[in-house]
Scaffold this motif. Sequence first.
Motif, PDB file in Angstrom:
ATOM      1  N   MET A   1     -26.633 -36.977  14.345  1.00  8.17           N
ATOM      2  CA  MET A   1     -27.618 -36.058  14.913  1.00  8.17           C
ATOM      3  C   MET A   1     -27.215 -35.638  16.323  1.00  8.17           C
ATOM      4  SD  MET A   1     -31.685 -36.739  15.556  1.00  8.17           S
ATOM      5  CE  MET A   1     -31.373 -38.038  16.763  1.00  8.17           C
ATOM      6  N   VAL A   2     -26.809 -36.597  17.126  1.00  2.92           N
ATOM      7  CA  VAL A   2     -26.404 -36.295  18.502  1.00  2.92           C
ATOM      8  C   VAL A   2     -25.133 -35.447  18.518  1.00  2.92           C
ATOM      9  CG1 VAL A   2     -25.643 -37.289  20.685  1.00  2.92           C
ATOM     10  CG2 VAL A   2     -27.492 -38.385  19.409  1.00  2.92           C
ATOM     11  N   ALA A   3     -24.177 -35.804  17.663  1.00  5.96           N
ATOM     12  CA  ALA A   3     -22.900 -35.088  17.648  1.00  5.96           C
ATOM     13  C   ALA A   3     -23.070 -33.642  17.208  1.00  5.96           C
ATOM     14  CB  ALA A   3     -21.912 -35.804  16.731  1.00  5.96           C
ATOM     15  N   LEU A   4     -23.858 -33.424  16.164  1.00  7.48           N
ATOM     16  CA  LEU A   4     -24.061 -32.064  15.665  1.00  7.48           C
ATOM     17  C   LEU A   4     -24.826 -31.223  16.682  1.00  7.48           C
ATOM     18  CD1 LEU A   4     -23.468 -30.284  13.233  1.00  7.48           C
ATOM     19  CD2 LEU A   4     -25.686 -30.942  12.287  1.00  7.48           C
ATOM     20  N   THR A   5     -25.795 -31.830  17.334  1.00  2.00           N
ATOM     21  CA  THR A   5     -26.530 -31.116  18.380  1.00  2.00           C
ATOM     22  C   THR A   5     -25.603 -30.783  19.548  1.00  2.00           C
ATOM     23  OG1 THR A   5     -28.565 -32.280  17.761  1.00  2.00           O
ATOM     24  CG2 THR A   5     -28.534 -31.206  19.917  1.00  2.00           C
ATOM     25  N   GLY A   6     -24.698 -31.697  19.842  1.00  2.00           N
ATOM     26  CA  GLY A   6     -23.742 -31.448  20.928  1.00  2.00           C
ATOM     27  C   GLY A   6     -22.846 -30.261  20.636  1.00  2.00           C
ATOM     28  N   ARG A   7     -22.423 -30.121  19.391  1.00  2.00           N
ATOM     29  CA  ARG A   7     -21.589 -28.977  19.014  1.00  2.00           C
ATOM     30  C   ARG A   7     -22.380 -27.672  19.150  1.00  2.00           C
ATOM     31  NH1 ARG A   7     -17.744 -30.615  13.949  1.00  2.00           N
ATOM     32  NH2 ARG A   7     -16.923 -28.558  14.448  1.00  2.00           N
ATOM     33  N   TRP A   8     -23.640 -27.708  18.803  1.00  2.00           N
ATOM     34  CA  TRP A   8     -24.496 -26.529  18.972  1.00  2.00           C
ATOM     35  C   TRP A   8     -24.665 -26.201  20.450  1.00  2.00           C
ATOM     36  CZ3 TRP A   8     -29.367 -27.215  21.383  1.00  2.00           C
ATOM     37  CH2 TRP A   8     -30.137 -26.047  21.486  1.00  2.00           C
ATOM     38  N   TRP A   9     -24.924 -27.239  21.266  1.00  2.00           N
ATOM     39  CA  TRP A   9     -25.159 -27.027  22.702  1.00  2.00           C
ATOM     40  C   TRP A   9     -23.896 -26.542  23.407  1.00  2.00           C
ATOM     41  CZ3 TRP A   9     -23.854 -29.564  27.452  1.00  2.00           C
ATOM     42  CH2 TRP A   9     -24.670 -29.209  28.536  1.00  2.00           C
ATOM     43  N   LEU A  10     -22.742 -26.858  22.864  1.00  2.00           N
ATOM     44  CA  LEU A  10     -21.475 -26.391  23.426  1.00  2.00           C
ATOM     45  C   LEU A  10     -21.460 -24.873  23.564  1.00  2.00           C
ATOM     46  CD1 LEU A  10     -18.385 -26.814  24.108  1.00  2.00           C
ATOM     47  CD2 LEU A  10     -17.981 -26.619  21.649  1.00  2.00           C
ATOM     48  N   GLU A  11     -22.083 -24.182  22.632  1.00  2.00           N
ATOM     49  CA  GLU A  11     -22.075 -22.721  22.640  1.00  2.00           C
ATOM     50  C   GLU A  11     -23.250 -22.126  23.404  1.00  2.00           C
ATOM     51  OE1 GLU A  11     -19.431 -21.423  21.629  1.00  2.00           O
ATOM     52  OE2 GLU A  11     -18.621 -23.176  20.600  1.00  2.00           O
ATOM     53  N   VAL A  12     -24.421 -22.731  23.308  1.00  2.00           N
ATOM     54  CA  VAL A  12     -25.618 -22.106  23.908  1.00  2.00           C
ATOM     55  C   VAL A  12     -25.873 -22.541  25.348  1.00  2.00           C
ATOM     56  CG1 VAL A  12     -26.683 -21.777  21.657  1.00  2.00           C
ATOM     57  CG2 VAL A  12     -27.164 -23.871  22.920  1.00  2.00           C
ATOM     58  N   ARG A  13     -25.589 -23.800  25.656  1.00  2.00           N
ATOM     59  CA  ARG A  13     -25.739 -24.367  26.998  1.00  2.00           C
ATOM     60  C   ARG A  13     -27.163 -24.248  27.562  1.00  2.00           C
ATOM     61  NH1 ARG A  13     -20.921 -26.028  29.403  1.00  2.00           N
ATOM     62  NH2 ARG A  13     -19.436 -26.218  27.693  1.00  2.00           N
ATOM     63  N   LYS A  14     -28.139 -24.242  26.725  1.00  2.00           N
ATOM     64  CA  LYS A  14     -29.525 -24.300  27.170  1.00  2.00           C
ATOM     65  C   LYS A  14     -30.372 -24.891  26.043  1.00  2.00           C
ATOM     66  CE  LYS A  14     -30.391 -19.466  25.882  1.00  2.00           C
ATOM     67  NZ  LYS A  14     -30.794 -18.146  26.342  1.00  2.00           N
ATOM     68  N   PRO A  15     -31.414 -25.627  26.377  1.00  2.00           N
ATOM     69  CA  PRO A  15     -31.824 -25.990  27.740  1.00  2.00           C
ATOM     70  C   PRO A  15     -30.817 -26.937  28.396  1.00  2.00           C
ATOM     71  CG  PRO A  15     -33.091 -27.229  26.116  1.00  2.00           C
ATOM     72  CD  PRO A  15     -32.259 -26.251  25.356  1.00  2.00           C
ATOM     73  N   ARG A  16     -31.113 -27.396  29.601  1.00  2.00           N
ATOM     74  CA  ARG A  16     -30.173 -28.251  30.314  1.00  2.00           C
ATOM     75  C   ARG A  16     -29.978 -29.567  29.565  1.00  2.00           C
ATOM     76  NH1 ARG A  16     -32.448 -31.643  34.461  1.00  2.00           N
ATOM     77  NH2 ARG A  16     -34.704 -31.831  34.209  1.00  2.00           N
ATOM     78  N   LYS A  17     -28.851 -30.216  29.847  1.00  2.00           N
ATOM     79  CA  LYS A  17     -28.454 -31.374  29.038  1.00  2.00           C
ATOM     80  C   LYS A  17     -29.484 -32.501  29.064  1.00  2.00           C
ATOM     81  CE  LYS A  17     -25.698 -33.429  32.753  1.00  2.00           C
ATOM     82  NZ  LYS A  17     -24.342 -33.784  33.195  1.00  2.00           N
ATOM     83  N   GLU A  18     -30.142 -32.706  30.211  1.00  2.00           N
ATOM     84  CA  GLU A  18     -31.141 -33.782  30.291  1.00  2.00           C
ATOM     85  C   GLU A  18     -32.302 -33.520  29.334  1.00  2.00           C
ATOM     86  OE1 GLU A  18     -28.747 -33.798  33.975  1.00  2.00           O
ATOM     87  OE2 GLU A  18     -29.839 -32.238  32.893  1.00  2.00           O
ATOM     88  N   THR A  19     -32.692 -32.247  29.206  1.00  2.00           N
ATOM     89  CA  THR A  19     -33.779 -31.882  28.295  1.00  2.00           C
ATOM     90  C   THR A  19     -33.353 -32.078  26.848  1.00  2.00           C
ATOM     91  OG1 THR A  19     -34.586 -30.249  29.893  1.00  2.00           O
ATOM     92  CG2 THR A  19     -35.339 -30.016  27.618  1.00  2.00           C
ATOM     93  N   VAL A  20     -32.129 -31.680  26.540  1.00  2.71           N
ATOM     94  CA  VAL A  20     -31.614 -31.863  25.177  1.00  2.71           C
ATOM     95  C   VAL A  20     -31.581 -33.349  24.825  1.00  2.71           C
ATOM     96  CG1 VAL A  20     -29.628 -31.540  23.655  1.00  2.71           C
ATOM     97  CG2 VAL A  20     -30.247 -29.746  25.270  1.00  2.71           C
ATOM     98  N   ALA A  21     -31.053 -34.159  25.746  1.00  2.00           N
ATOM     99  CA  ALA A  21     -30.973 -35.602  25.498  1.00  2.00           C
ATOM    100  C   ALA A  21     -32.366 -36.194  25.300  1.00  2.00           C
ATOM    101  CB  ALA A  21     -30.261 -36.292  26.666  1.00  2.00           C
TER     102      ALA A  21
END
Length: 228
Positions: A182-202
């Motif tokens: 779940m974390v890895a797949l979300t990370g790949r998605w966030w790689l492209e969009v870069r929002k919201p900020r990483k602390e919020t995503v985590a």
Amino acid sequence: MADGSGDESTPRRRRAGPPPAKTPPRVRMSATQRREQLISIARQIFAERGFDATSIEEVAARAKVSKPVVYEHFGGKEGLYAVVVDREVRSLLDRISTALTAGHPRELLEQAALTLLTYIEEETSGFRVLVRESPLLSATGNFSSVMNDVAHQVEHILGAEFSSRGYDPKLAELYSQALVGMVALTGRWWLEVRKPRKETVAAHLVNLAWNGLSHLEAKPGLITVRGR
């Protein structure tokens, strides 16, 4: 008669200007420096284009060296790619292993999620290299292998937690793969969009994972199957 202006056919003397600036001698790199330069350049190109679209010619051109120099250091594109990937795998694993220090499972989830997102943010090219699958990579040399290693670390933590709460510890492996995936797949998605900020995503990842774990059923079943 001469009109005092001088003979126009006579070439005029040019004033001597300052001597041309000397080009500083080119500093030769040591073998180690050259190797590091080639790895850095190749990392960027592999991230941009992937393995298949990258050529030794382009790596050499960006480094301003001849192709034989690259072959001398790495033996070819495959060898260069293997070095780049190996470094990224070790770098990401070191980050995650160092981050997993808390004793509480929820804090460990937070640390793992935030560490991966920070790596993506700070080492974008390296992460792009890892997530681009290549037929040359073995089972131990890609992003999936890194996540498997992380999942094994999480599995030991979940196993102890499951035992203390009366759940089957044999299922810890399944849950660890699900959480890390779940974390890895979300990370790949966030790689492209870069929002919201990483602390919020985590925070949202941990919210979903932890609140799900804290209300686990001892023997879950599928609703769609129960009525059959």
